[in-house]
Design an enzyme around this catalytic site. Structure first.
Site, short mmCIF file in Angstrom:
data_model
loop_
_atom_site.label_atom_id
_atom_site.label_comp_id
_atom_site.label_asym_id
_atom_site.label_seq_id
_atom_site.Cartn_x
_atom_site.Cartn_y
_atom_site.Cartn_z
N ASN A 139 1.10 -1.42 -0.13
CA ASN A 139 -0.19 0.00 -0.05
C ASN A 139 1.15 1.25 -0.05
O ASN A 139 1.79 1.39 1.17
CB ASN A 139 -1.09 -0.20 1.09
N TRP A 140 1.03 2.15 -1.36
CA TRP A 140 1.94 2.85 -1.26
C TRP A 140 1.34 4.21 -0.63
O TRP A 140 2.26 4.86 -0.63
CB TRP A 140 2.51 3.42 -2.56
N LYS A 141 -0.08 4.08 -0.36
CA LYS A 141 -0.42 5.88 0.82
C LYS A 141 -0.57 6.96 -0.63
O LYS A 141 -0.85 6.25 -2.00
CB LYS A 141 0.18 5.83 1.67
N HIS A 157 -9.54 0.78 4.54
CA HIS A 157 -8.70 1.56 5.30
C HIS A 157 -8.90 2.42 6.32
O HIS A 157 -9.24 3.42 6.36
CB HIS A 157 -7.62 2.07 4.54
N GLU A 184 -7.06 4.61 7.29
CA GLU A 184 -6.98 6.16 7.46
C GLU A 184 -7.51 7.26 6.48
O GLU A 184 -8.39 7.47 6.79
CB GLU A 184 -5.26 6.18 6.38
N GLU A 209 -5.31 -4.69 10.70
CA GLU A 209 -4.65 -4.30 10.10
C GLU A 209 -5.04 -3.17 11.43
O GLU A 209 -6.44 -2.26 11.66
CB GLU A 209 -4.99 -3.45 9.03
N GLY A 218 2.01 1.73 10.74
CA GLY A 218 2.85 2.69 10.73
C GLY A 218 4.10 3.29 12.03
O GLY A 218 4.82 4.32 12.51
N SER A 259 2.84 -2.24 10.27
CA SER A 259 4.76 -2.63 11.11
C SER A 259 5.29 -3.74 10.17
O SER A 259 6.43 -4.49 11.22
CB SER A 259 5.04 -2.22 11.43
C1 PEP Z 1 -1.25 0.06 5.93
O1 PEP Z 1 -1.28 1.26 5.87
O2 PEP Z 1 -1.84 -0.53 5.45
C2 PEP Z 1 0.36 -0.35 6.53
C3 PEP Z 1 0.44 -1.63 7.14
O3 PEP Z 1 1.25 0.54 7.04
P1 PEP Z 1 2.59 0.05 7.10
O4 PEP Z 1 3.18 -1.15 6.62
O5 PEP Z 1 3.52 0.96 7.64
O6 PEP Z 1 2.82 -0.46 9.35
#
Ligand code: PEP
Length: 256
Positions: A10-12, A96, A98, A168, A174, A214
């Site tokens: 997921n490049w956001k 997601h 976010e 998640e 993050g 993470s």
């Molecule tokens: C995400 O936002 O889907 C995610 C898993 O981010 P990260 O791996 O940076 O925690």
């Protein structure tokens, strides 16, 4: 049951067109030659056209980070399942945390989007997860049930073998603080149980339940060796080819 691992980056809101093109080239070259893992990336929406064209014919699949549930009309700023299919997308992330936090997505809108994806032929990656406060109050299962109930209500049995659920935990996204593999397994097994209760075990066993929060190469093997962890949604560590490919390769070592 052995489910094929699914890894999605997921490049956001990261990488412009040039950087996306370069990174896709590097990922495609480095992907394993076998078909033992499904790998996708979810770049920014504005580069999906180029990403889809670049990935065509390769083992890399393309996901969108979001999708709207209507197929056309007066919905300024949105795009539909059909638009994403046209660009070569196979998946869309839906709900997601976010998007729930900053763009006010609700459990109901996530369910509408999930239904629209399946109706139109796009595979949804449906995200659920609790906050740290909710976990500390022992509310994890209640919150996940609340998030998932409207989604389960719109699913039909034929959807389940394709369904991808992403657990998640918000406190792990993050933050550099991944859930322990055992913590992830406890939740994944609860989520599988919800699917079993509604659709029976032979269908529920086919759905893939992936973990995000993470993830890096160092914690991949332990996560992937859990019975109900069928893949990974990777944020930060998917932004460079080296760290993303290292995770993909670790997934191939899974024992279960
Ligand atoms: C995400 O936002 O889907 C995610 C898993 O981010 P990260 O791996 O940076 O925690």
């Amino acid at each position: 049951m052995k489910r094929k691992p699914f890894v999605c980056g997921n490049w956001k809101l990261n990488h412009n067109l040039a950087a996306t093109n370069e990174l896709i080239d590097q990922i495609i070259v480095g992907l394993p030659a076998n078909d033992n893992v499904d790998v996708a990336i979810a770049p920014v929406a504005t580069v999906l056209f180029s990403a889809g064209a670049k990935a065509k014919g390769s083992k890399l699949q393309i996901a969108a980070q979001n999708v709207f549930y209507e197929s056309q009309g007066a919905f300024t700023g949105e795009w539909s399942v059909q638009h994403l299919l046209e660009l070569g997308c196979r998946y869309s992330i839906v709900g997601h945390s976010e998007r729930r936090q900053y763009f006010h997505e609700t459990n109901e809108s996530v369910a509408h989007k999930t239904k629209a994806c399946f109706a139109g032929g796009l595979i949804p990656i449906v995200c659920v997860g609790e906050s740290l406060a909710q976990r500390e109050q022992g509310q994890t299962q209640n919150i996940l049930l609340e998030q998932l109930t409207p989604v389960l209500d719109v699913l039909v049995p034929e959807n389940i073998p394709q369904l991808i659920l992403a657990y998640e935990p918000i406190w792990a996204i993050g933050t550099g603080k991944s859930a322990l593999a055992t913590e992830a397994e406890e939740v994944h097994s609860y989520l599988r149980g919800l699917l079993v209760a509604q659709f029976g075990s032979s269908l529920a066993e086919q759905a893939r339940i992936i973990y995000g929060g993470s993830v890096k190469a160092e914690n991949t093997t332990e996560l992937m060796n859990q019975k109900n962890v069928d893949g990974l949604l990777v944020g930060g560590a998917s932004l460079t080819a080296g760290s993303f490919l290292a995770i993909v390769k670790e997934c191939l070592k899974r024992l279960t």
